[in-house]
Write an enzyme that holds these catalytic residues in place. Structure first.
Site, short mmCIF file in Angstrom:
data_model
loop_
_atom_site.label_atom_id
_atom_site.label_comp_id
_atom_site.label_asym_id
_atom_site.label_seq_id
_atom_site.Cartn_x
_atom_site.Cartn_y
_atom_site.Cartn_z
CD GLU A 1 47.81 -2.54 20.26
OE1 GLU A 1 47.46 -1.45 20.37
OE2 GLU A 1 48.47 -2.63 19.70
CB CYS B 1 52.98 1.24 18.79
SG CYS B 1 52.98 1.79 19.73
NE ARG C 1 24.66 17.37 -6.42
CZ ARG C 1 25.68 17.30 -7.00
NH1 ARG C 1 26.73 18.40 -6.66
NH2 ARG C 1 26.08 16.58 -8.06
CD GLU D 1 33.51 12.17 -9.30
OE1 GLU D 1 32.33 11.96 -9.55
OE2 GLU D 1 33.72 12.10 -7.90
N GLY E 1 37.09 12.34 -16.71
CA GLY E 1 36.84 11.43 -17.83
C GLY E 1 37.80 10.48 -18.15
CB VAL F 1 42.25 12.92 -16.75
CG1 VAL F 1 41.87 12.44 -14.69
CG2 VAL F 1 42.24 14.29 -16.49
N1 LIG Z 1 30.37 8.86 -16.71
C1 LIG Z 1 31.39 9.75 -15.43
O1 LIG Z 1 31.78 8.66 -14.45
C2 LIG Z 1 32.06 10.76 -15.50
C3 LIG Z 1 32.21 11.58 -14.99
C4 LIG Z 1 33.95 12.33 -15.57
C5 LIG Z 1 33.22 12.42 -16.97
N2 LIG Z 1 32.00 12.07 -17.71
C6 LIG Z 1 32.39 12.74 -19.48
O2 LIG Z 1 33.62 12.11 -19.67
C7 LIG Z 1 33.79 13.27 -21.31
C8 LIG Z 1 35.47 14.33 -20.47
O3 LIG Z 1 36.04 13.08 -20.63
P1 LIG Z 1 37.81 13.81 -21.49
O4 LIG Z 1 38.35 11.79 -21.30
O5 LIG Z 1 37.34 14.05 -22.68
O6 LIG Z 1 38.15 14.86 -20.64
P2 LIG Z 1 39.22 15.24 -19.64
O7 LIG Z 1 39.53 13.74 -18.73
O8 LIG Z 1 37.75 14.97 -18.21
O9 LIG Z 1 39.89 16.12 -19.24
C9 LIG Z 1 40.95 15.70 -20.62
C10 LIG Z 1 41.26 17.13 -20.04
O10 LIG Z 1 42.49 17.30 -19.32
C11 LIG Z 1 43.79 18.19 -19.66
N3 LIG Z 1 44.48 16.97 -18.57
C12 LIG Z 1 45.84 17.58 -18.28
N4 LIG Z 1 46.76 17.12 -17.64
C13 LIG Z 1 46.61 15.63 -18.13
C14 LIG Z 1 46.98 13.84 -17.95
N5 LIG Z 1 48.05 14.27 -17.47
N6 LIG Z 1 46.82 13.51 -18.29
C15 LIG Z 1 44.85 13.60 -18.95
N7 LIG Z 1 44.44 14.82 -19.32
C16 LIG Z 1 45.20 15.83 -19.05
C17 LIG Z 1 43.66 17.88 -20.84
O11 LIG Z 1 43.47 19.10 -21.47
P3 LIG Z 1 44.54 20.27 -20.97
O12 LIG Z 1 45.76 19.16 -22.28
O13 LIG Z 1 44.06 21.09 -22.53
O14 LIG Z 1 45.14 20.46 -20.13
C18 LIG Z 1 42.76 17.05 -21.68
O15 LIG Z 1 42.02 17.57 -22.29
C19 LIG Z 1 32.44 14.16 -20.52
O16 LIG Z 1 31.31 14.24 -21.12
C20 LIG Z 1 32.45 14.09 -19.32
O17 LIG Z 1 30.35 14.36 -19.35
C21 LIG Z 1 31.43 11.26 -17.34
#
Ligand SMILES: NC(=O)c1ccc[n+]([C@@H]2O[C@H](COP(=O)([O-])OP(=O)(O)OC[C@H]3O[C@@H](n4cnc5c(N)ncnc54)[C@H](OP(=O)(O)O)[C@@H]3O)[C@@H](O)[C@H]2O)c1
Length: 365
Positions: A56, A79, A211, A294, A296, A299
């Site tokens: 402003e 503000c 990257r 991101e 998997g 999470v």
């Molecule tokens: N296409 C895509 O955009 C993309 C992106 C990322 C990954 N991926 C693929 O996804 C696959 C992995 O995914 P995923 O689902 O198996 O594993 P993830 O979500 O990467 O990891 C899960 C692990 O995180 C830990 N964790 C700790 N705190 C957590 C919480 N509060 N909630 C959930 N998990 C928690 C757990 O292990 P602990 O209990 O031992 O800590 C759990 O086993 C891979 O194959 C990868 O290539 C693809």
């Protein structure tokens, strides 16, 4: 042109000005302003960086005497506090403006409405809410952070048309095209931190860096309740950016020490599995205002189930892989009744090369 569409026209111009300073105003919001007198544009301004005048003030200086009796358009409530240039609401009163058109209120509930009150008390007509949604989107990160002191959470995934993030053998390179992947790197560049579960590191040994030419690397965050992460993982050894690992209550103390010696920050949370609320609080305390989750699938499921996600960015490639065992981007238990499905709003779709990019918002808590 009706009065409302005239207001929208000038507010759009103010928003474009605000947007032009994207990436340079943090920790302040993006704000734009224009002043119109008798159908003539007499002032225009944007907040360009912290410590410099608000939008402003720039517009008022440009308008000079032409501000008297004019209408000022501002994308955020002026503000009411004393910064370097004094309260903008007071400056508007001093300059003799007749009308103020505001897009969005100040998000901070402690100050919201005060600027508008100063203007009304001075007898100035105030019109609120013109293109409010656009203005709030523009500052979605700032708005979340200023109110909750937690980062704005964007969940990102790349899927095939049947919603898979990998094949049944965990092969996932690459699902989307170079155009979509470049867009992901732009998202990383704009984020304060990027987060994955340990399983993604175990599968992909992801670098989680940006990257892009001139791109900046966000802080890297891994959720790893028991410190299963390999000590030679690239996020630990490559020195590209700091890495923080959040653990649960059963983390191995020896491994923790070795990781800390390697330069990693290891942070405990309460509970056996990493407590996500505590993760967000710690990131907020570290002045991280935006977080890119991101994956998997496990999470992402945790963030969605706990209502901690703000926005979804989903890249979809025109490919099919099928397979009951192939993972999808939200694992977890899932919803039982379709009536309870998570409803997303504000859907936007864009084509990036052969792929589609979907952006949408999770319900507000
Ligand atoms: N296409 C895509 O955009 C993309 C992106 C990322 C990954 N991926 C693929 O996804 C696959 C992995 O995914 P995923 O689902 O198996 O594993 P993830 O979500 O990467 O990891 C899960 C692990 O995180 C830990 N964790 C700790 N705190 C957590 C919480 N509060 N909630 C959930 N998990 C928690 C757990 O292990 P602990 O209990 O031992 O800590 C759990 O086993 C891979 O194959 C990868 O290539 C693809």
């Amino acid at each position: 042109m009706s009065e409302l569409s005239l207001h929208e026209k000038y507010m759009r111009l103010a928003l474009e000005n605000a947007r032009a300073a994207q990436g340079q105003t943090a920790p302040n919001p993006l704000v734009g302003s224009v002043i119109v007198n008798d159908g003539r544009l007499v002032g225009i301004g944007a907040h360009l960086k912290p410590g410099e005048p608000h939008a402003e003030i720039h517009a008022l200086r440009m308008a000079g005497e032409h501000a008297r009796g004019a209408t000022i358009y501002v994308t955020l409530e002026p503000c009411s506090h004393y910064g370097r240039t004094g309260p903008c609401a007071e400056a508007i009163v001093q300059a003799g403006l007749a009308r103020v058109v505001v897009a969005a209120p100040d998000p901070n509930p402690l100050v919201a409405g005060r600027g508008i009150q100063i203007l009304r008390d001075a007898g100035i007509e105030v019109i609120e809410g013109v293109l409010r949604e656009e203005s709030e989107r523009l500052n979605e990160v700032f708005n979340r952070y200023i109110v909750d002191k937690r980062p704005f959470v964007t969940v990102k995934s790349a899927v095939t048309m049947d919603g898979k993030i990998a094949t049944r053998t965990s092969s996932s390179r690459w699902i989307t095209s170079a155009e979509a992947r470049e867009d992901v790197h732009r998202l990383r560049h704009e984020s304060g931190a990027i987060l994955v579960g340990v399983q993604t590191i175990l599968h992909d040994d992801s670098q989680l860096n940006t990257r892009l030419p001139g791109g900046r690397n966000p802080l890297r965050v891994v959720l790893d309740s028991t410190l299963r992460i390999p000590e030679n993982a690239r996020v630990i050894t490559d020195g590209e950016a700091p890495t923080w690992i959040f653990t649960g209550s059963n983390a191995d103390p020896d491994k923790r020490r070795r990781l800390e010696e390697a330069g990693v920050r290891v942070i405990d949370t309460t509970g056996e599995r990493v407590n996500l609320g505590e993760v967000l609080d710690t990131l907020g305390a570290g002045e991280i205002s935006s977080l890119l989750v991101e994956g998997g699938g496990q999470v992402i499921a945790s963030f969605v189930e706990q209502g901690l996600a703000d926005k979804l960015v989903l890249y979809m490639a025109p490919k099919l892989v099928g397979g009951r065992e192939a993972p999808t981007f939200i694992e977890g238990l899932g919803i039982a009744d379709m009536n309870d499905a998570v409803g997303l709003t504000g859907l936007q779709v864009k084509q990036l090369g052969p792929d589609l990019k979907f952006e949408a918002y999770f319900p507000k808590k």
